[in-house]
Design an enzyme around this catalytic site. Structure first.
Site, PDB file in Angstrom:
ATOM      1  N   GLY A 199     -25.944 -69.031  11.871  1.00 51.51           N
ATOM      2  CA  GLY A 199     -24.792 -68.158  11.646  1.00 51.51           C
ATOM      3  C   GLY A 199     -24.178 -67.680  12.951  1.00 51.51           C
ATOM      4  N   CYS A 200     -25.028 -67.334  13.907  1.00 53.60           N
ATOM      5  CA  CYS A 200     -24.543 -66.826  15.192  1.00 53.60           C
ATOM      6  C   CYS A 200     -23.846 -67.930  15.987  1.00 53.60           C
ATOM      7  CB  CYS A 200     -25.700 -66.234  15.992  1.00 53.60           C
ATOM      8  SG  CYS A 200     -26.450 -64.811  15.158  1.00 53.60           S
ATOM      9  N   THR A 201     -24.342 -69.150  15.871  1.00 60.05           N
ATOM     10  CA  THR A 201     -23.707 -70.288  16.543  1.00 60.05           C
ATOM     11  C   THR A 201     -22.328 -70.543  15.951  1.00 60.05           C
ATOM     12  OG1 THR A 201     -25.840 -71.271  17.109  1.00 60.05           O
ATOM     13  CG2 THR A 201     -23.926 -72.750  17.067  1.00 60.05           C
ATOM     14  N   ALA A 253     -19.960 -67.740  17.134  1.00 59.01           N
ATOM     15  CA  ALA A 253     -19.616 -67.877  18.551  1.00 59.01           C
ATOM     16  C   ALA A 253     -18.665 -69.057  18.776  1.00 59.01           C
ATOM     17  CB  ALA A 253     -20.877 -68.038  19.387  1.00 59.01           C
TER      18      ALA A 253
END
Length: 157
Positions: free
Chosen positions: A43-45, A48
């Protein structure tokens, strides 16, 4: 959690290159400040990469995108290089800023409780006032929603 139309709490944190970035140095620009749990996770990738892809559009709106997590500057450097990110990532290993912004919270996963980052995004105006806020962000399409809100805010100011 801080609220809309309040002053954004001051901060000074190192970025991925170990250069200190402070809120006071960003006055005069719109800031998209997003908090995320961990580098190199799915999710963070996605979040970003979406913000990186949209960075030129935000730049055209006189806005800078800054991501914040409790990961180290070395992890941030690795994340940026691995995913070819064009955004700034700040490291808050002490969690002081995360606490000041109200995004460091008790979380539950598979019956275990732990302290962690609530995925959140703020838009801060050039005077340092919080003008938009999203809590418990769902990543898909989020960068587009933030950009649309920024455009609306700029038209109304």
């Amino acid at each position: 959690m801080i609220e809309i139309d309040t002053a954004a709490p001051e901060f000074c944190l190192p970025n991925q290159d170990d250069v200190e970035i402070c809120l006071r140095d960003l006055k005069g620009k719109w800031i998209v400040l997003y908090f995320y749990p961990k580098d190199n996770t799915p999710g963070c990738t996605t979040e970003a990469c979406d913000f990186s892809d949209a960075a030129p559009d935000f730049s055209n709106l006189n806005a800078i995108i800054i991501g914040v997590s409790a990961d180290s500057t070395a992890k941030h450097r690795n994340f940026i290089e691995k995913k070819d990110l064009s955004i700034t990532l700040l490291s808050d290993e002490s969690t002081t800023m995360l606490q000041d912004y109200g995004v460091w919270s008790l979380k539950k996963n598979y019956g275990k409780e732990y302290m962690g980052i609530v995925r959140s995004t703020l838009i801060i105006n050039p005077e340092g006032i919080v003008k938009a806020l999203w809590k418990n962000v769902k990543v898909k399409g989020h960068a587009d929603v933030v950009k649309e809100k920024l455009e609306l805010l700029q038209k109304s100011e």
